[in-house]
Every structure is written in C-alpha cells, then in structure tokens.
Enzyme design. Structure first.
Site, short mmCIF file in Angstrom:
data_model
loop_
_atom_site.label_atom_id
_atom_site.label_comp_id
_atom_site.label_asym_id
_atom_site.label_seq_id
_atom_site.Cartn_x
_atom_site.Cartn_y
_atom_site.Cartn_z
CG ASP A 38 -12.40 35.05 -0.08
OD1 ASP A 38 -13.63 34.88 -0.01
OD2 ASP A 38 -11.86 35.64 -1.03
CG ASN B 150 -5.45 41.98 -8.07
OD1 ASN B 150 -6.28 41.08 -8.15
ND2 ASN B 150 -4.96 42.39 -6.91
CG HIS C 73 -8.07 38.93 -6.26
ND1 HIS C 73 -8.07 40.09 -5.50
CD2 HIS C 73 -9.38 38.71 -6.56
CE1 HIS C 73 -9.30 40.52 -5.35
NE2 HIS C 73 -10.11 39.71 -6.00
#
Ligand code: PGA
Length: 240
Positions: free
Chosen positions: A67, A136, A138
């Site tokens: 990413d 969270n 991810h």
C-alpha cells in the site's frame, strides 16, 4: 494455520524471519508483498542480518509494496516506498528491477493500481504476503467493510488509521485521506500469508481473527480458512 506466540521483540522478529527464510529456501524467486509500519521493522533487520550471514538470498525475489498514500511521491520521506527503502531495500542485495512500489502521486492512480496488479500477475501472483494488522482489523489499507474480492484500488482511510499513522512522524505531516492498496482478493490469492501481530491495540482484532468467523467488519477475518497462514503474535495478546 500455524500460530507462533513469541516473547519480546527479538523473538517476534526472529520467528517471522525464520518463516520468511524457510519460504525463500523453498523458492528463492519468491514474489513478495511487503508491509510498512512498526511491526515489520525487526523482521527487516533480521532478514538483512541473515543475508549478511549468507543464510538467505534476497536478490532473486521480486518485491511489491502492499500500500501507499495517495498523493505522496516516493521520494517524500513519509511515503511507504521511502520507508521500505530506508528499512530494507537499500541495504539488501536487491537489484532495482526486482522491486515495484506503488507510485502514490501517479497522475492516473487507477491506472497505477492496475499496473501494480499486472506486474504481480506477470510474476505469477504473490507467493508470500507479509501483513501487519491494524487496531480496527485492517490488513494493508483494507479498512472495515472493504470488499473481499478487490485487487489494487484506491480507498478512503479511516480517522483511526490516519491518527495511528500520524504518530510515526515527529513533523507536521498530514496523513492523506486516501490510500492505494492491494485488495483483499489479491491478498487471499497469495500462496502463503505471514500475519504479524504485536501491540496492545491489536488485541480485539486478533481475537476476531482467532475466533475464525469471517466478518467484513474485521477485514483480517477474510484470511480465516486460507490454506497457508502463519500467525506470529506477541504472547502478551494471548487470551485463555
Ligand atoms: P503498525 O501498523 O505495524 O505500525 O502497528 C500496522 C497496520 O496498521 O497495518
């Protein structure tokens, strides 16, 4: 799934590096997806030490990043590309042609995402995806509710992720509101997954993963049922 609980930073990095080394011994021409963040820093250090000791040959593999921030050039020290160069790529015997990193400031970011996918496909798909975990749930920048079929694409970043990532920087860098990330479909297609989990903030996400129930509000649970996952996790996060 193989689970390795580790005690302390050294053992965490060591177990992860041993897993990567085993994969490289099996196939030196690995196609590897690399994570950014605090979690893999020790792993990168270990891999460089193993290479220096002649215990792993990093140069035959192909490397991709998972990413990147949209709008941030690779040359900017805040980019994920710069992070990977700093902590790993520049110190390893890896030729530039073996590395493809997302260009976050590409004028056509959708085309850039497609080019990333095409380059991975040209290497026969991912052999090894090395992943950290967000508080969270991810994985890469696939936030809660993300599609589980996606390839590389642009995503909005949650406030939680932006705040967590801002903490890496001492300066006034504003974490962008968008990222570009390999999608969960692509990560699930990797032949092997190394999931690295450390840090108290990850306890709930790890618990969701270990419960083994696929739940889109915890993206990491998309990996439940994957045929080859190794979890390396800090034993401080162990429950029961
Ligand atoms: P961290 O980030 O390694 O810095 O904890 C992991 C992630 O958010 O994926």
């Amino acid at each position: 799934m193989q689970i390795e609980w580790t005690d302390g930073e050294e053992s965490f990095a060591d177990r992860a590096a041993k897993h990567v080394a085993a994969r490289f011994a099996d196939k030196p021409t690995q196609t590897v997806a690399l994570p950014t963040g605090m979690t893999p820093v020790g792993l990168y250090r270990r891999l460089l030490a193993l290479e220096a000791a002649g215990a792993i040959r990093l140069g035959a593999a192909h490397y991709f990043n998972l990413d990147e921030y949209v709008g941030v050039p690779q040359a900017d020290s805040h980019s994920f590309a710069a992070f990977l160069h700093r902590h790993f790529l520049d110190q390893a015997a890896i030729a530039p042609g073996q590395v493809r990193l997302l260009q976050g400031d590409a004028p056509d970011i959708a085309a850039e995402a497609q080019a990333h996918d095409a380059a991975v496909a040209a290497q026969g798909g991912l052999d090894l995806a090395i992943l950290g975990l967000g508080a969270n749930g991810h994985i890469a920048f696939n936030e809660p509710g993300a599609s589980w079929d996606a390839t590389t694409h642009v995503v909005p970043l949650t406030q939680e992720t932006r705040a967590a990532n801002a903490a890496y920087f001492a300066d006034a860098f504003t974490v962008p509101s968008e990222g570009v990330t390999m999608g969960i479909g692509m990560l699930r297609a990797a032949r092997h997954i190394l999931l690295m989990v450390s840090g108290a903030s990850k306890a709930q996400a790890l618990e969701a993963f270990l419960a083994g129930r696929p739940d889109p509000s915890w993206p990491v649970t998309a990996l439940c049922g994957h045929p080859s996952v190794t979890l390396v996790a800090d034993s401080a996060l162990r429950r029961g």
